[in-house]
Design a protein around this motif. Structure first.
Motif, PDB file in Angstrom:
ATOM      1  N   ILE A   2      -1.621  43.877  10.855  1.00  0.00           N
ATOM      2  CA  ILE A   2      -2.243  42.661  11.103  1.00  0.00           C
ATOM      3  C   ILE A   2      -1.332  41.684  11.731  1.00  0.00           C
ATOM      4  O   ILE A   2      -0.125  41.549  11.097  1.00  0.00           O
ATOM      5  N   VAL A   3      -1.636  40.792  12.536  1.00  0.00           N
ATOM      6  CA  VAL A   3      -0.856  39.665  13.025  1.00  0.00           C
ATOM      7  C   VAL A   3      -1.488  38.407  12.631  1.00  0.00           C
ATOM      8  O   VAL A   3      -2.333  37.961  13.358  1.00  0.00           O
ATOM      9  N   PRO A   4      -1.293  37.745  11.507  1.00  0.00           N
ATOM     10  CA  PRO A   4      -2.094  36.747  10.970  1.00  0.00           C
ATOM     11  C   PRO A   4      -1.840  35.395  11.690  1.00  0.00           C
ATOM     12  O   PRO A   4      -0.743  35.115  12.039  1.00  0.00           O
ATOM     13  N   ARG A   5      -2.686  34.408  11.696  1.00  0.00           N
ATOM     14  CA  ARG A   5      -2.394  33.322  11.976  1.00  0.00           C
ATOM     15  C   ARG A   5      -1.869  32.654  10.939  1.00  0.00           C
ATOM     16  O   ARG A   5      -2.420  32.699   9.605  1.00  0.00           O
ATOM     17  N   HIS A  27       4.496  39.196  12.079  1.00  0.00           N
ATOM     18  CA  HIS A  27       4.458  37.623  12.274  1.00  0.00           C
ATOM     19  C   HIS A  27       4.589  37.289  13.780  1.00  0.00           C
ATOM     20  O   HIS A  27       5.500  37.876  14.453  1.00  0.00           O
ATOM     21  N   ASP A  28       3.836  36.592  14.309  1.00  0.00           N
ATOM     22  CA  ASP A  28       3.914  35.888  15.674  1.00  0.00           C
ATOM     23  C   ASP A  28       4.801  34.822  15.501  1.00  0.00           C
ATOM     24  O   ASP A  28       4.805  33.766  15.013  1.00  0.00           O
ATOM     25  N   PRO A  29       5.956  34.925  16.102  1.00  0.00           N
ATOM     26  CA  PRO A  29       7.117  33.705  16.052  1.00  0.00           C
ATOM     27  C   PRO A  29       6.616  32.531  16.431  1.00  0.00           C
ATOM     28  O   PRO A  29       7.182  31.373  16.202  1.00  0.00           O
ATOM     29  N   THR A  30       5.686  32.469  17.408  1.00  0.00           N
ATOM     30  CA  THR A  30       5.333  31.104  18.103  1.00  0.00           C
ATOM     31  C   THR A  30       4.568  30.564  17.220  1.00  0.00           C
ATOM     32  O   THR A  30       4.268  29.239  17.216  1.00  0.00           O
ATOM     33  N   GLN A  31       3.830  31.036  16.349  1.00  0.00           N
ATOM     34  CA  GLN A  31       2.900  30.440  15.070  1.00  0.00           C
ATOM     35  C   GLN A  31       3.890  29.666  14.274  1.00  0.00           C
ATOM     36  O   GLN A  31       3.496  28.301  13.915  1.00  0.00           O
ATOM     37  N   VAL A  39      -5.293  46.926  15.314  1.00  0.00           N
ATOM     38  CA  VAL A  39      -4.743  45.728  15.360  1.00  0.00           C
ATOM     39  C   VAL A  39      -5.340  44.345  15.206  1.00  0.00           C
ATOM     40  O   VAL A  39      -6.664  44.420  16.011  1.00  0.00           O
ATOM     41  N   ALA A  40      -5.359  43.541  14.213  1.00  0.00           N
ATOM     42  CA  ALA A  40      -6.005  42.356  14.073  1.00  0.00           C
ATOM     43  C   ALA A  40      -5.271  41.281  13.430  1.00  0.00           C
ATOM     44  O   ALA A  40      -4.417  41.408  13.286  1.00  0.00           O
ATOM     45  N   MET A  41      -6.378  40.056  13.539  1.00  0.00           N
ATOM     46  CA  MET A  41      -5.810  38.928  13.133  1.00  0.00           C
ATOM     47  C   MET A  41      -5.748  38.912  11.556  1.00  0.00           C
ATOM     48  O   MET A  41      -4.717  38.402  10.700  1.00  0.00           O
ATOM     49  N   GLY A  42      -6.717  39.656  10.720  1.00  0.00           N
ATOM     50  CA  GLY A  42      -6.407  39.743   9.270  1.00  0.00           C
ATOM     51  C   GLY A  42      -7.328  38.750   8.671  1.00  0.00           C
ATOM     52  O   GLY A  42      -7.240  38.245   7.449  1.00  0.00           O
ATOM     53  N   GLY A  43      -8.724  38.321   9.361  1.00  0.00           N
ATOM     54  CA  GLY A  43      -9.529  37.489   8.526  1.00  0.00           C
ATOM     55  C   GLY A  43     -10.320  38.655   7.307  1.00  0.00           C
ATOM     56  O   GLY A  43     -10.138  39.753   7.473  1.00  0.00           O
ATOM     57  N   ALA A  99      -2.067  34.900   6.468  1.00  0.00           N
ATOM     58  CA  ALA A  99      -0.845  35.149   6.223  1.00  0.00           C
ATOM     59  C   ALA A  99      -0.754  35.320   4.716  1.00  0.00           C
ATOM     60  O   ALA A  99      -0.015  36.575   4.365  1.00  0.00           O
ATOM     61  N   ILE A 100      -1.353  34.546   3.827  1.00  0.00           N
ATOM     62  CA  ILE A 100      -1.223  35.098   2.171  1.00  0.00           C
ATOM     63  C   ILE A 100      -1.767  36.397   2.186  1.00  0.00           C
ATOM     64  O   ILE A 100      -1.252  37.507   1.361  1.00  0.00           O
ATOM     65  N   ARG A 101      -3.050  36.587   2.793  1.00  0.00           N
ATOM     66  CA  ARG A 101      -3.868  38.028   2.340  1.00  0.00           C
ATOM     67  C   ARG A 101      -2.754  39.139   2.837  1.00  0.00           C
ATOM     68  O   ARG A 101      -2.698  39.991   2.451  1.00  0.00           O
ATOM     69  N   ALA A 102      -2.431  38.745   4.224  1.00  0.00           N
ATOM     70  CA  ALA A 102      -1.471  40.074   4.787  1.00  0.00           C
ATOM     71  C   ALA A 102      -0.472  40.155   4.117  1.00  0.00           C
ATOM     72  O   ALA A 102       0.092  41.532   4.129  1.00  0.00           O
ATOM     73  N   GLU A 103       0.386  39.300   3.574  1.00  0.00           N
ATOM     74  CA  GLU A 103       1.635  39.714   2.969  1.00  0.00           C
ATOM     75  C   GLU A 103       1.157  40.405   1.569  1.00  0.00           C
ATOM     76  O   GLU A 103       2.068  41.152   1.388  1.00  0.00           O
TER      77      GLU A 103
END
Length: 427
Positions: A332-335, A359-363, A312-316, A343-347
């Motif tokens: 991946i949980v992107p910022r 996706h983190d809804p708080t973002q 589980v990672a942020m996806g840098g 987010a672009i990379r993860a999608e």
């Protein structure tokens, strides 16, 4: 008679030569670990392919001394600058204002460039350096005949934002008039980081997609004492440098708090830039959960990535390369702030079936994180197919592709420009 040298591992390496090719790599390093880890991977790969060369990395990273470098690689650390969450910059340690710190960095970079006199220059991401600090050195090195290369990760930011930033800084003109090559460390089928920039005809012919930078398990060193849960299957949770990774860690911990039936335990690596207060809060919560353990910082994260069952990672960029390299099922949980890069990379990676994205809804201001939503994702993650099952050709060819692209500059044992200069002097 020439003498061979033997390094600490017993490997015979060629004798040093003042005329062996030289490579200068610049990394501005204002936030996290991504830039320095990418530059280290390229530098170590180059000296493995061309053992007679020398590589110097000029970096503002505060943790550069924690990393392993191959024989032939060294670094010069310039005064650090921090990027705040709102995008502003400030000196990391010095009690100077930003303009004085940039001036100091500019002078140090220029002195290194003059003294080292590289044949090849690789600039990481920022065409003119931070606030233009690299431009004086680039102008000198271009006059001296160095090959100047811009190295870009697969995704920079959303096109409109990148266009505005690079237009204001003069970076777009630099692509046309300063750089000989533009290496994109990814695949065009995944993403074009320069999409939307004007005057593409002036630099499009310089662009080369290398593929992603494959990572390997580091060479043996004294054994690390990793937590007990790493002896069996586990989930590795990594927010990269950790400076903006509190959200994903909180979400994972809350999932284990809400659902004790999650099968695999998890090891959380906080990263060197997570605040002391956040780390203390998380450590206290983790201590109450038998399926969670944590460590602060592991500069050889590849060891843990290789051992983990899934991630589980942020996806840098670098974490993404490691997920691909070690073929790990990943969530991946992107910022999304201050850039949409992750987010672009993860999608795109999710669409290509390389990873799953959550996706983190708080973002996005869409509400609170649901611990049970993360718990469901953690239940499903170990059953996910690894990235290799997506069958993307040349996906991890980046490092050998860079070495091949620089073969004419680095293969010869004697520097081409030194020979030319000597011939001119003799004539």
């Amino acid at each position: 008679m020439s003498l061979s040298l033997i390094d600490d591992s017993g490997t015979r390496r060629p004798p040093a030569s003042p005329h062996a090719p030289r490579v200068l790599i610049y990394s501005h390093d204002t936030f996290g670990l991504g830039h320095i880890r990418r530059c280290r991977a390229i530098a170590n790969s180059l000296v493995a392919s061309y053992p007679h060369i020398s590589v110097i990395i000029v970096s503002g990273s505060s943790v550069i001394s924690s990393f392993q470098f191959g024989d032939g690689v060294d670094y010069v650390r310039i005064p650090g600058i921090e990027k705040q969450s709102d995008g502003r910059y400030s000196p990391h340690h010095l009690n100077l204002d930003l303009s004085d710190t940039i001036r100091l960095r500019t002078d140090i970079i220029k002195q290194v460039a003059l003294s080292f006199d590289p044949d090849v220059v690789i600039v990481d991401k920022e065409p003119l350096g931070l606030r233009g600090e690299l431009l004086p050195s680039l102008e000198i090195l271009r006059r001296r005949g160095a090959r100047i290369i811009l190295g870009l990760r697969d995704v920079l930011d959303e096109p409109g934002k990148l266009h505005e930033e690079w237009r204001q800084s003069g970076a777009i003109d630099a692509l046309a008039h300063i750089y000989d090559d533009i290496f994109v460390y990814g695949l065009e089928s995944v993403y074009n980081p320069l999409v939307g920039l004007p005057n593409q005809h002036l630099f499009a012919g310089k662009v080369r997609y290398t593929g992603y930078l494959k990572r390997a398990v580091p060479s043996p060193m004294p054994p690390n004492r990793h937590p007990r849960i790493t002896k069996g299957p586990f989930i590795l949770v990594t927010p990269g440098g950790g400076g903006d990774g509190a959200g994903v860690i909180d979400w994972v911990i809350s999932a284990y708090e809400a659902d004790a039936t999650i099968e695999l335990p998890a090891l959380i690596v906080f990263g060197p830039f997570m605040s002391r207060e956040k780390r203390k809060e998380f450590t206290d919560r983790i201590a109450r959960l038998p399926k969670l353990e944590s460590i602060g910082f592991e500069p050889r994260l590849e060891l843990l990535m290789n051992r983990a069952h899934c991630v589980v990672a942020m996806g840098g960029y670098n974490t993404f390369c490691e997920i691909l390299s070690f073929d790990k099922p990943a969530l991946i949980v992107p910022r999304v702030r201050p850039r949409l890069e992750q987010a672009i990379r993860a999608e795109r990676a999710d669409n290509l079936r390389l990873i799953d994205v959550l996706h983190d809804p708080t973002q996005n201001g869409e509400g609170q994180r649901d611990p049970l939503q993360m718990a469901r994702a953690l239940h499903a993650l170990p059953k996910r197919l690894p990235p290799s099952q997506a069958f993307l050709p040349s996906l991890l060819d980046g490092l050998p592709a860079i070495s091949r692209a620089l073969a004419d500059d680095l293969s010869a044992p004697i520097r081409g420009r030194a020979i030319a200069q000597n011939a001119m002097a003799a004539g």
